[in-house]
Scaffold this motif. Structure first.
Motif, PDB file in Angstrom:
ATOM      1  N   ALA A 226       0.824  -1.209   0.000  1.00 30.53           N
ATOM      2  CA  ALA A 226       0.000   0.000   0.000  1.00 30.53           C
ATOM      3  C   ALA A 226       0.859   1.260   0.000  1.00 30.53           C
ATOM      4  N   GLU A 227       1.975   1.240   0.704  1.00 28.15           N
ATOM      5  CA  GLU A 227       2.876   2.396   0.704  1.00 28.15           C
ATOM      6  C   GLU A 227       3.415   2.659  -0.692  1.00 28.15           C
ATOM      7  N   GLN A 228       3.772   1.589  -1.412  1.00 24.44           N
ATOM      8  CA  GLN A 228       4.280   1.774  -2.766  1.00 24.44           C
ATOM      9  C   GLN A 228       3.165   2.194  -3.714  1.00 24.44           C
ATOM     10  N   PHE A 229       1.955   1.681  -3.505  1.00 25.29           N
ATOM     11  CA  PHE A 229       0.792   2.126  -4.287  1.00 25.29           C
ATOM     12  C   PHE A 229       0.598   3.632  -4.128  1.00 25.29           C
ATOM     13  N   GLN A 230       0.667   4.114  -2.890  1.00 25.88           N
ATOM     14  CA  GLN A 230       0.497   5.545  -2.657  1.00 25.88           C
ATOM     15  C   GLN A 230       1.645   6.338  -3.276  1.00 25.88           C
ATOM     16  N   GLY A 231       2.863   5.812  -3.149  1.00 25.92           N
ATOM     17  CA  GLY A 231       4.007   6.517  -3.714  1.00 25.92           C
ATOM     18  C   GLY A 231       3.924   6.664  -5.229  1.00 25.92           C
ATOM     19  N   GLY A 234      -0.583   8.126  -5.578  1.00 25.12           N
ATOM     20  CA  GLY A 234      -1.139   9.203  -4.754  1.00 25.12           C
ATOM     21  C   GLY A 234      -2.642   9.126  -4.560  1.00 25.12           C
ATOM     22  N   LEU A 235      -3.212   7.925  -4.733  1.00 20.57           N
ATOM     23  CA  LEU A 235      -4.667   7.789  -4.724  1.00 20.57           C
ATOM     24  C   LEU A 235      -5.275   7.554  -3.338  1.00 20.57           C
TER      25      LEU A 235
END
Length: 267
Positions: A226-231, A234-235
């Motif tokens: 999830a951290e990499q998804f956000q990085g 930005g969703l």
């Protein structure tokens, strides 16, 4: 007596916080929650949280919560605490069957335990991995919850995906994000394993111990994912509901991302 300190939390203040975070009328919303994280004094307790969510979602919205009941699982796999092997068969034969109205939740928290009892809420038929839903798309999400691969294509998670739903992590993190298990079902990666699970159910009027196929779930890398998804996207919208750190996540986007991420990173 010591006076309660801090901000009073009500249906109104919760609704304002949900709207500020980005929860909108008409959304299909899957909520994972920790009631204690909200703060010291919530007028109405978990009922206030449920009513605030329903007020914001409105008549066109749909509210979904996990109502899993791991206590009905095969005792051979119990470890917290384990039970003697000589008990296993007796437990399988005598444990009360899954009943959507009666069976207790395990490890889900007080908000979904309250929600499942509300008039107009329905709970799905899976004896271990049920979900409860309220609102416009309740029946589409809850009906047809298949036994095999309980968080996969025949689960409420896949129906939420089709409805372009959102995930609300209320005081909990992505370790609790069940939608990432849908991605596990869809992804192809080395070491992916399938086992056999079981639970007591009523079938055709008789009590039976029913066995079904289940993936060996692994949530150890969900936070990193999830951290990499956000990085990269930005969703994820971060904020607070009362004192609870909260995330609002588009389910389809994180599931699609997670499929590729698992195929690249899992061994």
């Amino acid at each position: 007596m010591e006076e309660v300190q801090g901000k009073l939390i009500t249906v109104q203040t919760l609704a304002e916080d949900f709207r500020r975070l980005g929860v909108q009328a008409g959304m299909t919303l899957l909520v994972h929650s920790s009631f204690k994280s909200l703060g010291e004094w919530v007028a109405g307790g978990p009922v206030a949280v449920i009513l605030a969510l329903e007020e914001v979602l409105g008549e066109e919205g749909t509210l979904v919560m996990p109502t899993h009941s791991g206590d009905l699982s095969d005792p051979a796999g119990w470890s917290n605490p384990p039970v003697p092997q000589e008990w296993w068969q007796s437990i399988r034969e005598q444990m009360p069957v899954y009943d959507p109205d009666l069976t207790l939740l395990r490890g889900m928290g007080v908000i979904p335990d309250c929600f499942r009892k509300q008039k107009g809420v329905q709970r799905s038929s899976h004896p271990l991995s049920s979900f409860a839903a309220w609102g416009k798309y309740r029946d589409e999400i809850i009906n047809g919850h298949g036994l095999d691969h309980s968080l996969g294509e025949d689960s409420p998670l896949a129906r939420i995906y089709e409805l372009d739903g959102r995930i609300l992590l209320l005081g909990v993190g992505n370790l609790n994000n069940t939608s990432l298990h849908l991605a596990e079902c869809r992804a192809s990666f080395a070491g992916k394993k399938e086992g056999v699970a079981g639970a007591p159910m009523m079938l055709e009027g008789s009590r039976q111990w029913v066995e079904f196929k289940e993936q060996e779930w692994d949530s150890d890398d969900f936070v990193q994912l999830a951290e990499q998804f956000q990085g990269e996207t930005g969703l994820i919208t971060y904020g607070h509901i009362a004192a609870a750190p909260t995330q609002l996540i588009p389910q389809r986007e994180i599931v699609d991302y997670a499929v590729g991420w698992m195929e690249r990173n899992r061994e």
